[in-house]
Design an enzyme around this catalytic site. Structure first.
Site, PDB file in Angstrom:
ATOM      1  N   ASP A  28      -3.903  14.757   2.337  1.00 11.40           N
ATOM      2  CA  ASP A  28      -4.257  14.729   0.909  1.00 11.40           C
ATOM      3  C   ASP A  28      -3.923  16.015   0.140  1.00 11.40           C
ATOM      4  OD1 ASP A  28      -5.258  12.020   1.437  1.00 11.40           O
ATOM      5  OD2 ASP A  28      -7.194  12.807   1.838  1.00 11.40           O
ATOM      6  N   ARG A  40     -16.118   9.487   1.087  1.00 17.50           N
ATOM      7  CA  ARG A  40     -15.525   8.140   1.348  1.00 17.50           C
ATOM      8  C   ARG A  40     -16.009   7.720   2.699  1.00 17.50           C
ATOM      9  NH1 ARG A  40      -9.152   7.094   0.542  1.00 17.50           N
ATOM     10  NH2 ARG A  40      -8.948   5.249   2.436  1.00 17.50           N
ATOM     11  N   ASP A  71       0.918  -1.156   0.030  1.00 22.75           N
ATOM     12  CA  ASP A  71      -0.197  -0.081   0.134  1.00 22.75           C
ATOM     13  C   ASP A  71       0.891   1.187  -0.002  1.00 22.75           C
ATOM     14  OD1 ASP A  71      -2.030   1.858   0.514  1.00 22.75           O
ATOM     15  OD2 ASP A  71      -3.114   0.209   1.078  1.00 22.75           O
ATOM     16  N   ASP A  87       1.883   3.640   2.532  1.00 29.41           N
ATOM     17  CA  ASP A  87       0.773   4.836   2.618  1.00 29.41           C
ATOM     18  C   ASP A  87       0.789   5.485   3.843  1.00 29.41           C
ATOM     19  OD1 ASP A  87      -1.394   6.211   1.739  1.00 29.41           O
ATOM     20  OD2 ASP A  87      -2.833   4.733   2.731  1.00 29.41           O
ATOM     21  N   SER A 129      -6.727   4.481  -1.489  1.00 29.68           N
ATOM     22  CA  SER A 129      -6.872   2.668  -1.190  1.00 29.68           C
ATOM     23  C   SER A 129      -8.383   2.268  -1.322  1.00 29.68           C
ATOM     24  CB  SER A 129      -6.448   2.695   0.427  1.00 29.68           C
ATOM     25  OG  SER A 129      -5.011   2.744   0.562  1.00 29.68           O
ATOM     26  N   ASP A 185      -1.894  -0.204  -4.515  1.00 32.47           N
ATOM     27  CA  ASP A 185      -3.170   0.336  -4.680  1.00 32.47           C
ATOM     28  C   ASP A 185      -3.065   1.666  -5.157  1.00 32.47           C
ATOM     29  OD1 ASP A 185      -2.114   1.076  -2.075  1.00 32.47           O
ATOM     30  OD2 ASP A 185      -4.049   0.872  -1.376  1.00 32.47           O
ATOM     31  N   HIS A 186      -1.988   2.453  -4.935  1.00 30.30           N
ATOM     32  CA  HIS A 186      -1.743   3.807  -5.235  1.00 30.30           C
ATOM     33  C   HIS A 186      -0.142   4.018  -4.781  1.00 30.30           C
ATOM     34  CE1 HIS A 186      -1.978   5.110  -1.219  1.00 30.30           C
ATOM     35  NE2 HIS A 186      -3.038   4.474  -1.291  1.00 30.30           N
ATOM     36  N   HIS A 195      -1.304  11.358  -1.412  1.00 27.49           N
ATOM     37  CA  HIS A 195      -0.966  10.384  -2.347  1.00 27.49           C
ATOM     38  C   HIS A 195      -0.152  10.806  -3.696  1.00 27.49           C
ATOM     39  CE1 HIS A 195      -4.296   7.580  -0.496  1.00 27.49           C
ATOM     40  NE2 HIS A 195      -3.219   7.915   0.169  1.00 27.49           N
ATOM     41  N   LYS A 232      -5.841  -1.282   7.406  1.00 30.51           N
ATOM     42  CA  LYS A 232      -6.087  -1.488   6.082  1.00 30.51           C
ATOM     43  C   LYS A 232      -6.955  -2.769   6.098  1.00 30.51           C
ATOM     44  CE  LYS A 232      -3.876   1.957   3.951  1.00 30.51           C
ATOM     45  NZ  LYS A 232      -4.225   2.821   3.223  1.00 30.51           N
ATOM     46  N   HIS A 234       2.112   9.502   4.724  1.00 34.57           N
ATOM     47  CA  HIS A 234       1.235  10.364   5.222  1.00 34.57           C
ATOM     48  C   HIS A 234       1.854  11.320   6.421  1.00 34.57           C
ATOM     49  CE1 HIS A 234      -2.131  10.021   2.697  1.00 34.57           C
ATOM     50  NE2 HIS A 234      -2.339   8.485   2.952  1.00 34.57           N
TER      51      HIS A 234
END
Length: 550
Positions: free
Chosen positions: A166, A281, A22, A424, A73, A465-466, A495, A356, A428
């Site tokens: 983000d 989300r 991730d 991930d 994600s 996933d990204h 991301h 996750k 962050h």
């Protein structure tokens, strides 16, 4: 339900092990690249000795409005598990607002009617940025304008959850100051009373997920509902004060605050009010939603517990119907990979740590809670630590790997899927050194899984996933690193728009893996059909084509 045709089970490899790294993407530039600068002998070996390709993991390839939208994600695991494209949250909300459907829907009408009938205040709670991963400020502005000039709603309060994750890590005032001006304009033109009520950093209040830290939700409840907390005259004053008192603090970690005047807090949520959680989300929306909606809620004492009408931007859990009231219909994702595999009688295992776990289960299964088939599936959650990720960047990679190795050696599972959250969650934080260690922890675990796969004669797939950890510094349009006041690189906590690897390591020696050059723009939706091929199953015709040549 069944795939169109299959080969016999005896012809399948012993286990297909599917690893999601991730937040670990591919980027050529090594500057600020915690993936390229990490010590990764196992990933390096795979890239040197195994067939691989790069997949698009953002924007239109995963159902987002445009290719300037970074992946995440939620949509990433939706795309992998569904095997085809579905319009995602931001795009659905954009369309609902542009067409006006959102304001004609029963969810919106209930909120307006309730507040007007009770002479209540209309409240909004949500992530206060244009990151377009959990929310977008344009959605909030559109709803406020409609309330002011179409519904003639006299009083609105906005509870802001500061981002810095983000979007730029210290960009809060870039959103707060123009928004305050926007509210002043509404108040003047509509003779209304629209104000910011308070808020705090997204990793401090309200936006917990997977029940990792309910204390965040407790703090959010006290801030939004009770109006308890440190008081300031404006959000700007709160942000500047906290930054001065905590040098180096980034927006996501700012403490909670309440806006107050001579009469006290300006935005407590009270009886007769309407409340919208404007995140689209679901993962960081469910807990606060439960606190507002569940009559027999027992996780913490809701004091006060006002009688309000609550709605989410979307239905965050389509199986459990959370929330009961929502503004925009979510994507209906059916015929997921797991549904087909269970219909074929395959034994499946899904595992991650708390951060996750929902992604390899709920989102993978098309926003569906619970298992597809209790007899065939095992879900394993390793509880995450409640510490800042930069302080323990290895997270639970070792524990996840221990359990995966046990599963491989049992020879019970046809497919094991797992998620290492490190790239991930640590990415962050914006702490480069921690992100590099996070990548190295994943690589160390990857090496252990490679050895177990060889021992079992299985097939290992490694992807993501990204992106995130491969781009830890903010850059300008020319690609130059942005610098802080002391010349230090400005941390990037969001991301990325970078592709991700898709690597196939066939230890069984039963096939020659070749990628199909006819697929011009491969993406995450091509993965499901590829997994079917690796399991010697014909992919469903509705899926996007496999990445592999026949």
């Amino acid at each position: 339900m069944a795939a169109n045709s299959t080969h016999g089970k005896s012809h399948r490899p012993k286990t297909l092990i599917f690893v999601v790294m991730d937040g670990i993407g591919y980027r050529e530039n090594q500057l600020g690249n915690a993936v390229a600068q990490a010590y990764t002998p196992n990933l390096d070996w795979l890239l040197q000795n195994c067939p691989y390709t790069l997949l698009k993991a953002h924007g239109t390839a995963v159902g987002l409005p445009s290719d300037s939208d970074m992946g995440n994600s939620e949509v990433g695991h939706n795309a992998i598990g569904a095997g085809r494209l579905f319009p995602q949250g931001a795009k659905l909300v954009n369309e609902a607002i542009a067409s006006g459907r959102i304001f004609q829907g029963k969810g919106w009408r209930r909120l307006v009617d309730f507040a007007q009938a009770h002479r209540g205040t209309f409240h909004f709670i949500g992530l206060f940025s244009d990151g377009n991963v959990h929310s977008h400020l344009d959605h909030l502005r559109a709803m406020l304008l409609h309330l002011a000039f179409e519904e003639k709603m006299p009083r609105v309060r906005v509870h802001i959850l500061l981002d810095g994750r983000d979007v730029g890590e210290t960009s809060a005032l870039e959103y707060v100051l123009p928004f305050e001006k926007f509210l002043r304009d509404i108040n003047t033109r509509a003779n209304a009373d629209y104000r910011i009520a308070g808020g705090g950093g997204r990793m401090k209040i309200t936006m917990d997920r997977y029940e990792a830290n309910w204390d965040m939700v407790v703090t959010g409840w006290k801030t939004h509902v009770a109006g308890e907390g440190r008081a300031f005259a404006t959000a700007e004053e709160a942000i500047l004060t906290y930054r001065r008192e905590n040098p180096g603090v980034i927006d996501q970690d700012l403490p909670p605050f309440v806006i107050a005047d001579e009469s006290g807090p300006v935005g407590r949520i009270q009886d007769g009010d309407s409340v919208v959680y404007f995140n689209f989300r679901g993962d960081r929306a469910i807990e606060i939603t439960r606190a507002f909606e569940e009559k027999d809620f027992k996780i913490f004492e809701r004091d006060p517990n006002p009688h309000v009408l609550y709605a989410g931007m979307m239905e965050y859990d389509t199986e459990l119907h959370i929330p009961k009231n929502y503004l925009v219909e979510p994507p209906r994702i059916e015929h997921t990979m797991n549904e087909y595999l269970c219909a074929r009688g395959l034994h499946l295992m899904a595992i991650s740590e708390t951060q996750k776990f929902g992604h390899v289960t709920y989102f993978w299964n098309g926003n569906r809670s619970g298992k597809i088939d209790e007899r065939l599936e095992q879900y394993v959650e390793i509880r995450s630590d409640k510490v800042p990720f930069q302080e323990r960047p290895w997270m639970k990679a070792a524990e996840i790997t221990d359990r995966v190795l046990r599963g491989i050696r049992l020879h019970r599972y046809d497919m094991i899927r797992l998620n290492f959250p490190n790239g991930d969650m640590v990415g962050h934080t914006g702490v480069f050194q921690a992100a590099r260690i996070a990548v190295e922890a994943v690589d160390l675990s990857l090496g252990r899984i490679m050895a177990a796969a060889r021992e079992a004669g299985g097939i290992l797939v490694v992807t993501a996933d990204h992106g995130n950890a491969e781009e830890m510094y903010e850059t300008d349009k020319a690609g130059n690193v942005k610098r802080g006041p002391n010349g230090e690189p400005r941390a990037k906590t969001a991301h990325t728009l970078n592709p991700v690897w898709f690597i196939v390591y066939d230890t069984s020696g039963t096939r020659t893996v070749r990628f199909n050059p006819a697929i011009e723009k491969p993406g995450l939706t091509n993965i499901a059909a590829t997994c079917f091929q690796l399991l010697n199953l014909a992919p469903p015709e509705i899926y996007d084509p496999s990445l592999l040549a026949d």
